[in-house]
Design an enzyme around this catalytic site. Structure first.
Site, PDB file in Angstrom:
ATOM      1  N   LYS A  97      16.327  -0.673 -17.966  1.00 13.18           N
ATOM      2  CA  LYS A  97      16.128   0.707 -18.445  1.00 13.18           C
ATOM      3  C   LYS A  97      16.819   1.722 -17.539  1.00 13.18           C
ATOM      4  O   LYS A  97      17.200   2.798 -17.994  1.00 13.18           O
ATOM      5  CB  LYS A  97      14.644   1.020 -18.545  1.00 13.18           C
TER       6      LYS A  97
ATOM      7  N   ARG B 258      14.663   9.643 -12.031  1.00 14.57           N
ATOM      8  CA  ARG B 258      15.706  10.036 -11.082  1.00 14.57           C
ATOM      9  C   ARG B 258      17.097   9.563 -11.506  1.00 14.57           C
ATOM     10  O   ARG B 258      18.099  10.238 -11.239  1.00 14.57           O
ATOM     11  CB  ARG B 258      15.388   9.523  -9.678  1.00 14.57           C
ATOM     12  N   ASN B 259      17.179   8.411 -12.196  1.00 13.62           N
ATOM     13  CA  ASN B 259      18.493   7.947 -12.646  1.00 13.62           C
ATOM     14  C   ASN B 259      19.070   8.916 -13.674  1.00 13.62           C
ATOM     15  O   ASN B 259      20.250   9.275 -13.627  1.00 13.62           O
ATOM     16  CB  ASN B 259      18.372   6.539 -13.252  1.00 13.62           C
TER      17      ASN B 259
ATOM     18  N   LYS C 108       8.694  -3.730  -9.534  1.00 15.55           N
ATOM     19  CA  LYS C 108       9.505  -3.321 -10.670  1.00 15.55           C
ATOM     20  C   LYS C 108      10.851  -4.039 -10.664  1.00 15.55           C
ATOM     21  O   LYS C 108      11.491  -4.160  -9.629  1.00 15.55           O
ATOM     22  CB  LYS C 108       9.738  -1.806 -10.586  1.00 15.55           C
TER      23      LYS C 108
ATOM     24  N   SER D 254       0.827  -1.207   0.000  1.00 19.02           N
ATOM     25  CA  SER D 254       0.000   0.000   0.000  1.00 19.02           C
ATOM     26  C   SER D 254       0.860   1.255   0.000  1.00 19.02           C
ATOM     27  O   SER D 254       0.498   2.265   0.598  1.00 19.02           O
ATOM     28  CB  SER D 254      -0.914  -0.008   1.224  1.00 19.02           C
TER      29      SER D 254
END
Lengths: 409, 409
Positions: free
Chosen positions: B271, B336-337, B175, B50
């Site tokens: 990615k 962010r990367n 992810k 959650s």
């Protein structure tokens, strides 16, 4: 191309598909060596066109002919549409005695080794020679590179027809295709047909000013000549993928050679329609997810268009090559179609108004292509098969809203 | 899945490849109708997790169970890792009598229908019930959705093992993948193995906050169960692609169903490595051509990785699906990367310093994945086959420079 070399190329493509991320038909250094050993004559290169993109490509050609003097004559002739140009007094090479009056552009280019009007600030190689006579420029050239505004292609071909080598081969760097309700012509086909020679195509994620500054980029060259051409005399190095790569590849400009001329050319036209959709989405502030979705669906619609209307099109030209996915990414990141579409949503004004303000009288390629593609699809009853391209056109003519985009994709 | 329905799905994929830009296994409304007619029981849905992404997905699930009450029990249970939370007095529902002291987060969610801590400001459907007991949350659920931080997967599975329906099916929204020099585990495989059930995977260009706000996006769900599972009782609607689509697809969240679980999961991890490369290039100011080139090569390296190490991987998962090309586009646009890599070049400082400042103690996924992927490749002698991913790692550890990128791709 012989059937055995076709087979090798095909195998190389399949192997590349599975096992390498490098462009699939990059040829080995041993193949390049093989070109160089069996000839007694060298190729002479001419480029027709000297605008921004033409001059950037001319620079690359001349750098490579100087480097590979075993294959190419070093001198590259560049046809310049002659005009008078007044060198600004702020130019470092300005001299009162020579430049106080307007001079011929071709003379200035040859004196200063810089296209002071269309690519100012970028030094051009000294072996690149500007020539205001198109017949003189193409004389004895076995490799012809076309890089002119598309509306001049036909007339230029009429001018040089009969004055080129019958065994010359060509590459068109002219972006896009000519679409109408009657059909789609590739500029490479127009050139080839009018001149009775074969012409391939170059296209990729290549903003001219970045290429001229030697910022890294990639491009795609498609070349797939039939076996029925006037044969090249045996004294010349064979004109194949390796040879074109030697002429165009630079450390800052990587070339991938493929066979799909139609797919390579289509990408450069259709991406502008998708870039408008991406601009609309950005204008709405729907975020990066939505933009990526539109781009993804756009790539697949571009591919579907190619596969439906050109037997020779290959799926991977759109999903894997610089002329497909990469050019689309560049155009959706900051191209003029994207920008004007975004502004039209943000300012709630028709895109034509934005176009007039932002582009200084130039026309947006994407709005025109959206209309032409729609006429082409409508004439064939295929609008519904291309919902994204169709809705872009409908939004542009006021028959749909940007909010409708998610419903159709 | 039966062999005949597999054949239908395969044919549909082939047809889709040629003739449609829509996700290839979107099922027709007649298939959806077929699900609904032959059952007497309904599926109960539970979501484990959650957080930000978990709550956004839980909202979607509950919207769909309420809409498709012929297939699903409306109530969706959401397991909440219980904690105390002080509702800010600025919250519209704040009342001095109820909220002057910290309250249990699960109670606040059920009272306010909002995850006030992890997804503030987004109304949640009233049929979504927060449950602090994981055993109570998963009880009788035939459809389990996993959406927890990856480091908790194993422990959570141990907790619920033996307390779930033996015929339950699951989807992991976690992810990425777990990479080490020993090998690569898919979180869906870990979940499936630990619980003795089958688990598919969901991944796509899905920034959680945008999905929660119902900004348009797409996702990919991979589901390809073997024939050896504990059979689902016949009274239930069959669990197939159409059913999962009914559970996840929303007008603002389009679902493409595929079979390639490994490819779907790999994209979300790899990615991040490519986004670092794109950030480096942006930091250098090399322009949109160069960035698009890196992204293009990145997609092909991701695909090569999948095809080399997973028999079940499909090329098109990377080049055509939201979990592949679209997720990469999103990550290279503003993730962010990308951001930290760009800043590290612009400010000429190690990325760890930027990471500490920008991410508030969180770790960058991409730098960790680059290291893990490199260990994995090195252990197999395959570093040279993945030059872009390899050079990203070398740049991060100071053994290469950003300027080397164009030389290796």
């Amino acid at each position: 191309m012989s059937s055995s070399s076709r087979a090798v190329a095909r195998l190389s493509r399949v192997a590349g598909h599975i096992a390498t991320s490098k462009p699939s038909t990059r040829l080995s250094s041993s193949s390049a060596a093989a070109i160089k050993m069996t000839h007694t004559r060298k190729h002479k290169v001419a480029i027709i066109g000297s605008g921004n993109w033409g001059s950037a490509i001319a620079k690359i050609l001349a750098e490579n002919t100087k480097q590979h003097t075993d294959i190419f004559e070093p001198e590259v002739r560049m046809w310049v549409f002659e005009e008078d140009y007044q060198l600004p007094s702020s130019h470092a090479a300005y001299s009162e005695s020579e430049h106080s009056k307007p001079r011929k552009l071709s003379e200035l280019i040859n004196q200063l080794h810089e296209n002071v009007k269309y690519l100012p600030g970028v030094p051009l190689p000294e072996n690149l020679v500007a020539d205001p006579s198109i017949l003189s420029a193409v004389k004895d050239a076995s490799l012809l590179i076309f890089n002119v505004p598309h509306q001049f292609v036909s007339k230029i071909c009429d001018q040089i027809n009969g004055n080129i080598l019958p065994y010359a081969r060509a590459i068109s760097c002219i972006k896009g295709v000519d679409v109408s309700h009657e059909g789609i012509s590739l500029f490479s086909d127009v050139i080839g047909r009018k001149l009775g020679i074969y012409c391939g195509a170059l296209s990729g994620a290549n903003i001219a000013s970045e290429v001229a500054l030697e910022k890294f980029s990639e491009t795609t060259i498609a070349y797939d000549p039939p076996g029925t051409l006037t044969p090249l005399p045996e004294e010349f190095p064979v004109i194949n993928h390796a040879l074109w790569k030697s002429l165009f590849h630079r450390p800052y400009f990587h070339v991938s050679m493929i066979h799909d001329v139609a797919g390579t050319s289509l990408g450069g036209a259709l991406k502008n329609v998708i870039a408008i959709a991406a601009g609309f989405v950005d204008g709405k502030g729907w975020g990066d997810n939505a933009k990526a979705a539109v781009m993804r669906v756009g790539i697949l619609e571009m591919r579907k268009f190619g596969l439906m209307f050109f037997d020779s099109c290959k799926s991977e030209t759109f999903t894997e090559e610089s002329c497909g996915v990469a050019d689309l990414i560049t155009s959706c990141a900051g191209g003029r179609n994207h920008k004007c579409a975004k502004l039209s949503v943000l300012q709630k004004r028709p895109i034509e108004e934005i176009e007039n303000e932002v582009l200084n009288g130039q026309k947006l390629q994407g709005t025109l292509t959206a209309k032409e593609v729609n006429e082409f699809l409508k004439a064939r009853g295929k609008e519904d098969d291309f919902p994204l391209m169709t809705i872009v056109h409908k939004i542009l003519i006021g028959q749909a809203k940007v909010e409708d985009i998610p419903h159709v994709i």
